[in-house]
Design an enzyme around this catalytic site. Sequence first.
Site, PDB file in Angstrom:
ATOM      1  CE  LYS A  14      -4.453  -2.308   1.866  1.00 40.72           C
ATOM      2  NZ  LYS A  14      -4.678  -2.460   3.540  1.00 40.72           N
ATOM      3  CD  GLN A  58      -4.351  -4.138   6.534  1.00 38.45           C
ATOM      4  OE1 GLN A  58      -3.879  -3.056   5.740  1.00 38.45           O
ATOM      5  NE2 GLN A  58      -4.246  -5.175   6.016  1.00 38.45           N
ATOM      6  CG  ASP A  81     -10.083   0.231   4.352  1.00 37.04           C
ATOM      7  OD1 ASP A  81      -9.630  -0.709   3.279  1.00 37.04           O
ATOM      8  OD2 ASP A  81      -8.407  -0.629   5.692  1.00 37.04           O
TER       9      ASP A  81
END
Length: 254
Positions: A14, A58, A81
């Site tokens: 990422k 995450q 997200d």
Amino acid sequence: MAKILQVQTYIASKEKACHEVGIISSVYRFDETVSEIKLLETIDFLNNDEDVDGFIVQLPLPKHIPVDKIIQRINPAKDVDGFHPINIGRMVLNLPSYLSATPYGIMQLIERYNIETEGKHCVILGRSNIVGTPMSILMSRKGYPGNCTVTLCHSKTENLKEICLQADILIAAIGQQEFVTADMVKQDAVVIDVGMHRIPSTETKSGYKLIGDVKFDEVAPKCSYITPVPGGVGLMTIVSLLKNTLKAAKKEIF
Ligand code: GUN
């Protein structure tokens, strides 16, 4: 240990992708013993930092951290997200929202390859908040891609093989390596593999290789389309995260 390494690989991918497209990124790393308060404070800090357009936490988090509370603390306008209940609710109602990265990536793949979806039977294996559940909403809603008849299968589903055999589009997000075998797939089906498992291998320099939820070599000959692992959904997930971040910077959603 292997899981931690895998998560670190995701984060590194990422970061690299952000760098390649000119998005400035920072990573905040914490010990596994990090407190809930510390994580909430960091989220508040990022929510309030005007230089930050979007951020993600995450997953998975350590067991002592309540994941729902952490996600709900993220400002929905910065939740690139698409995990916050406000974004999920808006997605369900077909209102502008950040779509979570994996489902968004799959929708883009289907669109790019002009896969017919209207009236088709889409079978989804796995009901996670991140993939299976949002995928079921997106594939059944009005529009393209969409207008599918969706069956969402999970650990309590009976006659799983028979249901999979009826799938025009089969999305495997069950988290079990090579779960889907050729005898579960209809001729000319579209198979989308969301699985990502790191297994030891003597064939590679690194000593491991990635495989998916689908037994690729035997399933591929039956399919009209199939996504490989690696090089399929995983790449699209990263692209989607970048697209969501761009939308955040342009204030397109909120
Ligand atoms: N863990 C597995 N997939 C994801 C994802 O898409 N986003 C985050 N934040 N964590 C994950």
